[in-house]
Design a protein around this motif. Structure first.
Motif, short mmCIF file in Angstrom:
data_model
loop_
_atom_site.label_atom_id
_atom_site.label_comp_id
_atom_site.label_asym_id
_atom_site.label_seq_id
_atom_site.Cartn_x
_atom_site.Cartn_y
_atom_site.Cartn_z
N ALA A 45 0.83 -1.20 0.00
CA ALA A 45 0.00 0.00 0.00
C ALA A 45 0.87 1.26 0.00
N SER A 46 1.98 1.24 0.72
CA SER A 46 2.85 2.42 0.76
C SER A 46 3.48 2.68 -0.61
N CYS A 47 3.66 1.65 -1.40
CA CYS A 47 4.22 1.84 -2.75
C CYS A 47 3.22 2.48 -3.69
N ALA A 48 1.93 2.36 -3.36
CA ALA A 48 0.89 2.91 -4.23
C ALA A 48 0.59 4.38 -3.94
N LEU A 49 1.17 4.93 -2.88
CA LEU A 49 0.93 6.33 -2.54
C LEU A 49 1.55 7.25 -3.60
N PRO A 50 0.97 8.41 -3.83
CA PRO A 50 1.56 9.36 -4.79
C PRO A 50 2.96 9.79 -4.35
N SER A 51 3.86 10.08 -5.32
CA SER A 51 5.24 10.44 -4.99
C SER A 51 5.35 11.66 -4.10
N GLY A 52 4.45 12.59 -4.22
CA GLY A 52 4.52 13.80 -3.41
C GLY A 52 4.37 13.50 -1.93
N MET A 53 3.67 12.45 -1.60
CA MET A 53 3.43 12.12 -0.19
C MET A 53 4.63 11.40 0.43
N THR A 54 5.39 10.68 -0.39
CA THR A 54 6.46 9.87 0.18
C THR A 54 7.85 10.44 -0.06
#
Length: 183
Positions: free
Chosen positions: A30-39
């Motif tokens: 799930a963390s890999c599916a987050l938008p790049s701006g968030m991570t």
């Protein structure tokens, strides 16, 4: 109590450790599916990590719900198997006349991962040559275990060993076979 003609059989299934690994794997995916701006993590790294953690999570799921036999003790001998991803390569069978002892041991370098192994009699030819990679892993991770024992061992992972039932079954089918614990 083991009834005459009864055998002791354990199948792969859900365990607390397996469920924990599944939850961690799902959170990782799930963390890999987050938008790049968030991570702030580059997309190429998230894709590679997502594929790896997804494959590991799928393997855990397949193992947990395969219900494949992990350990079987019957009148013929003892059978150990690995998970369903490598069904033939991990099959280990020893007839009772070949077995000197069943050895329970832990691998300290792997967070005390428990193993069950078969110590074969020295005067009997081994029915299946041991995998070379198992000997290398044993020397690196469990130097206190003889390499031939490590090569004829499997992890107790994805299933639970009931030591009382193990002792009963071995006592019923092969009372001359010892059960040894090595710390």
């Amino acid at each position: 109590m083991v009834e005459p003609g009864g055998e002791y059989e354990i199948r792969f299934g859900p365990t607390l450790k397996g469920l924990g690994a599944l939850v961690v794997g799902l959170i990782g995916c799930a963390s890999c599916a987050l938008p790049s701006g968030m991570t702030g993590i580059p997309i190429w790294f998230r894709v590679i990590f997502g594929i790896l953690i997804g494959a590991a999570t799928a393997g855990t799921l397949i193992t947990m719900f395969s219900r494949r036999v992990a350990l079987r003790i019957d009148a013929n001998g003892i059978t150990l198997t690995t998970g369903p991803l490598f069904p033939k390569s991990g099959l280990l069978f020893a007839a009772w006349p070949e077995v000197e002892a069943i050895v329970l041991w832990k691998q300290p370098s792997a967070n005390n991962m428990p193993y069950i192994g078969i110590r074969r009699r020295h005067d009997i030819q081994k029915s299946k040559p041991a995998a070379h990679w198992k000997r290398i892993i044993a020397l690196a991770g469990a130097p206190h275990i003889p390499s031939d024992l490590a090569a004829h061992s499997h992890q107790i992972n994805g299933w639970r060993l009931d030591r009382a039932r193990l002792t009963e079954a071995v006592g019923h089918f092969a009372p001359e076979v010892e059960i040894i614990e090595i710390d």
